[in-house]
Design a protein around this motif. Structure first.
Motif, PDB file in Angstrom:
ATOM      1  N   HIS A 100     -14.865  15.624 -30.637  1.00  0.00           N
ATOM      2  CA  HIS A 100     -15.694  15.735 -29.439  1.00  0.00           C
ATOM      3  C   HIS A 100     -16.159  14.359 -28.953  1.00  0.00           C
ATOM      4  O   HIS A 100     -16.201  14.119 -27.737  1.00  0.00           O
ATOM      5  CB  HIS A 100     -16.885  16.661 -29.688  1.00  0.00           C
ATOM      6  CG  HIS A 100     -16.475  18.094 -29.798  1.00  0.00           C
ATOM      7  ND1 HIS A 100     -16.046  18.839 -28.723  1.00  0.00           N
ATOM      8  CD2 HIS A 100     -16.413  18.912 -30.867  1.00  0.00           C
ATOM      9  CE1 HIS A 100     -15.746  20.061 -29.117  1.00  0.00           C
ATOM     10  NE2 HIS A 100     -15.950  20.126 -30.421  1.00  0.00           N
ATOM     11  N   ASN A 101     -16.457  13.446 -29.867  1.00  0.00           N
ATOM     12  CA  ASN A 101     -16.834  12.080 -29.478  1.00  0.00           C
ATOM     13  C   ASN A 101     -15.671  11.365 -28.798  1.00  0.00           C
ATOM     14  O   ASN A 101     -15.865  10.629 -27.831  1.00  0.00           O
ATOM     15  CB  ASN A 101     -17.318  11.277 -30.679  1.00  0.00           C
ATOM     16  CG  ASN A 101     -18.681  11.705 -31.153  1.00  0.00           C
ATOM     17  OD1 ASN A 101     -19.437  12.343 -30.423  1.00  0.00           O
ATOM     18  ND2 ASN A 101     -19.001  11.363 -32.384  1.00  0.00           N
ATOM     19  N   TRP A 102     -14.452  11.580 -29.292  1.00  0.00           N
ATOM     20  CA  TRP A 102     -13.265  10.974 -28.692  1.00  0.00           C
ATOM     21  C   TRP A 102     -13.103  11.473 -27.259  1.00  0.00           C
ATOM     22  O   TRP A 102     -12.859  10.682 -26.338  1.00  0.00           O
ATOM     23  CB  TRP A 102     -12.022  11.278 -29.522  1.00  0.00           C
ATOM     24  CG  TRP A 102     -10.780  10.660 -28.966  1.00  0.00           C
ATOM     25  CD1 TRP A 102     -10.327   9.388 -29.174  1.00  0.00           C
ATOM     26  CD2 TRP A 102      -9.846  11.270 -28.079  1.00  0.00           C
ATOM     27  NE1 TRP A 102      -9.168   9.182 -28.476  1.00  0.00           N
ATOM     28  CE2 TRP A 102      -8.843  10.331 -27.797  1.00  0.00           C
ATOM     29  CE3 TRP A 102      -9.753  12.531 -27.501  1.00  0.00           C
ATOM     30  CZ2 TRP A 102      -7.767  10.603 -26.960  1.00  0.00           C
ATOM     31  CZ3 TRP A 102      -8.681  12.804 -26.667  1.00  0.00           C
ATOM     32  CH2 TRP A 102      -7.700  11.845 -26.400  1.00  0.00           C
ATOM     33  N   VAL A 103     -13.259  12.770 -27.054  1.00  0.00           N
ATOM     34  CA  VAL A 103     -13.143  13.347 -25.714  1.00  0.00           C
ATOM     35  C   VAL A 103     -14.203  12.744 -24.793  1.00  0.00           C
ATOM     36  O   VAL A 103     -13.906  12.359 -23.655  1.00  0.00           O
ATOM     37  CB  VAL A 103     -13.262  14.886 -25.761  1.00  0.00           C
ATOM     38  CG1 VAL A 103     -13.379  15.468 -24.356  1.00  0.00           C
ATOM     39  CG2 VAL A 103     -12.077  15.494 -26.501  1.00  0.00           C
ATOM     40  N   GLN A 104     -15.427  12.618 -25.266  1.00  0.00           N
ATOM     41  CA  GLN A 104     -16.498  12.027 -24.454  1.00  0.00           C
ATOM     42  C   GLN A 104     -16.201  10.574 -24.117  1.00  0.00           C
ATOM     43  O   GLN A 104     -16.435  10.134 -22.991  1.00  0.00           O
ATOM     44  CB  GLN A 104     -17.835  12.145 -25.171  1.00  0.00           C
ATOM     45  CG  GLN A 104     -18.366  13.552 -25.215  1.00  0.00           C
ATOM     46  CD  GLN A 104     -19.660  13.652 -26.016  1.00  0.00           C
ATOM     47  OE1 GLN A 104     -20.048  12.727 -26.731  1.00  0.00           O
ATOM     48  NE2 GLN A 104     -20.332  14.787 -25.902  1.00  0.00           N
ATOM     49  N   ARG A 114     -15.776   9.027 -20.401  1.00  0.00           N
ATOM     50  CA  ARG A 114     -16.595   7.896 -19.923  1.00  0.00           C
ATOM     51  C   ARG A 114     -15.733   6.758 -19.400  1.00  0.00           C
ATOM     52  O   ARG A 114     -16.060   6.131 -18.404  1.00  0.00           O
ATOM     53  CB  ARG A 114     -17.505   7.390 -21.038  1.00  0.00           C
ATOM     54  CG  ARG A 114     -18.748   8.210 -21.193  1.00  0.00           C
ATOM     55  CD  ARG A 114     -19.745   7.521 -22.115  1.00  0.00           C
ATOM     56  NE  ARG A 114     -20.390   8.560 -22.910  1.00  0.00           N
ATOM     57  CZ  ARG A 114     -20.207   8.771 -24.199  1.00  0.00           C
ATOM     58  NH1 ARG A 114     -19.443   7.978 -24.913  1.00  0.00           N
ATOM     59  NH2 ARG A 114     -20.831   9.754 -24.814  1.00  0.00           N
ATOM     60  N   GLN A 115     -14.631   6.477 -20.086  1.00  0.00           N
ATOM     61  CA  GLN A 115     -13.737   5.399 -19.653  1.00  0.00           C
ATOM     62  C   GLN A 115     -13.167   5.689 -18.266  1.00  0.00           C
ATOM     63  O   GLN A 115     -12.987   4.780 -17.461  1.00  0.00           O
ATOM     64  CB  GLN A 115     -12.596   5.220 -20.646  1.00  0.00           C
ATOM     65  CG  GLN A 115     -13.023   4.608 -21.948  1.00  0.00           C
ATOM     66  CD  GLN A 115     -11.898   4.550 -22.956  1.00  0.00           C
ATOM     67  OE1 GLN A 115     -10.732   4.805 -22.626  1.00  0.00           O
ATOM     68  NE2 GLN A 115     -12.222   4.243 -24.193  1.00  0.00           N
ATOM     69  N   ARG A 116     -12.884   6.932 -17.984  1.00  0.00           N
ATOM     70  CA  ARG A 116     -12.336   7.306 -16.674  1.00  0.00           C
ATOM     71  C   ARG A 116     -13.381   7.180 -15.578  1.00  0.00           C
ATOM     72  O   ARG A 116     -13.041   7.012 -14.423  1.00  0.00           O
ATOM     73  CB  ARG A 116     -11.822   8.737 -16.708  1.00  0.00           C
ATOM     74  CG  ARG A 116     -10.743   8.935 -17.710  1.00  0.00           C
ATOM     75  CD  ARG A 116      -9.497   9.351 -17.038  1.00  0.00           C
ATOM     76  NE  ARG A 116      -8.468   9.535 -18.048  1.00  0.00           N
ATOM     77  CZ  ARG A 116      -7.251   9.121 -17.870  1.00  0.00           C
ATOM     78  NH1 ARG A 116      -6.903   8.529 -16.773  1.00  0.00           N
ATOM     79  NH2 ARG A 116      -6.346   9.311 -18.802  1.00  0.00           N
ATOM     80  N   GLU A 117     -14.648   7.280 -15.931  1.00  0.00           N
ATOM     81  CA  GLU A 117     -15.731   7.201 -14.953  1.00  0.00           C
ATOM     82  C   GLU A 117     -16.064   5.774 -14.566  1.00  0.00           C
ATOM     83  O   GLU A 117     -16.669   5.530 -13.537  1.00  0.00           O
ATOM     84  CB  GLU A 117     -16.991   7.892 -15.488  1.00  0.00           C
ATOM     85  CG  GLU A 117     -16.839   9.376 -15.653  1.00  0.00           C
ATOM     86  CD  GLU A 117     -18.031  10.024 -16.344  1.00  0.00           C
ATOM     87  OE1 GLU A 117     -18.927   9.297 -16.814  1.00  0.00           O
ATOM     88  OE2 GLU A 117     -18.042  11.255 -16.422  1.00  0.00           O
TER      89      GLU A 117
END
Length: 72
Positions: A59-63, A67-70
C-alpha cells in the motif's frame, strides 16, 4: 478475497496474486520490477515456493507511485 481489514489496518502477508490485484500490475511485471529494484523485495517464507509481501509495504508503494504522478 479481502486481503486487509480496512477497520483495523492490520498488516497481513500477501501472495503475488493479491499484490497483482491490489496494484493492477501483472505478476510477471511485479517480479521483473523486483529484480530492477522498482518494487519492494518479497519475504521468502520457504524456499523456493512461498513468497509474500507485507500489505503495508504494498500500500505504501501504491501511495508513493500516486504521489510521484501528482508532482509537476
Amino acid at each position: 478475497m479481502n486481503v486487509e481489514n480496512e477497520n483495523t489496518k492490520e498488516v497481513i502477508l500477501m501472495r503475488l496474486k493479491d499484490v497483482a490485484r491490489i496494484t493492477g500490475v501483472a505478476k510477471s511485471t511485479i517480479l521483473r520490477m523486483v529484480t530492477q529494484n522498482r518494487f519492494p523485495e518479497p519475504i521468502r517464507l520457504t524456499e523456493p515456493r512461498i513468497t509474500v509481501w507485507p500489505s503495508d509495504v504494498v500500500h505504501n508503494w501504491v501511495q508513493d507511485i500516486t504521489r510521484q504522478r501528482e508532482l509537476p
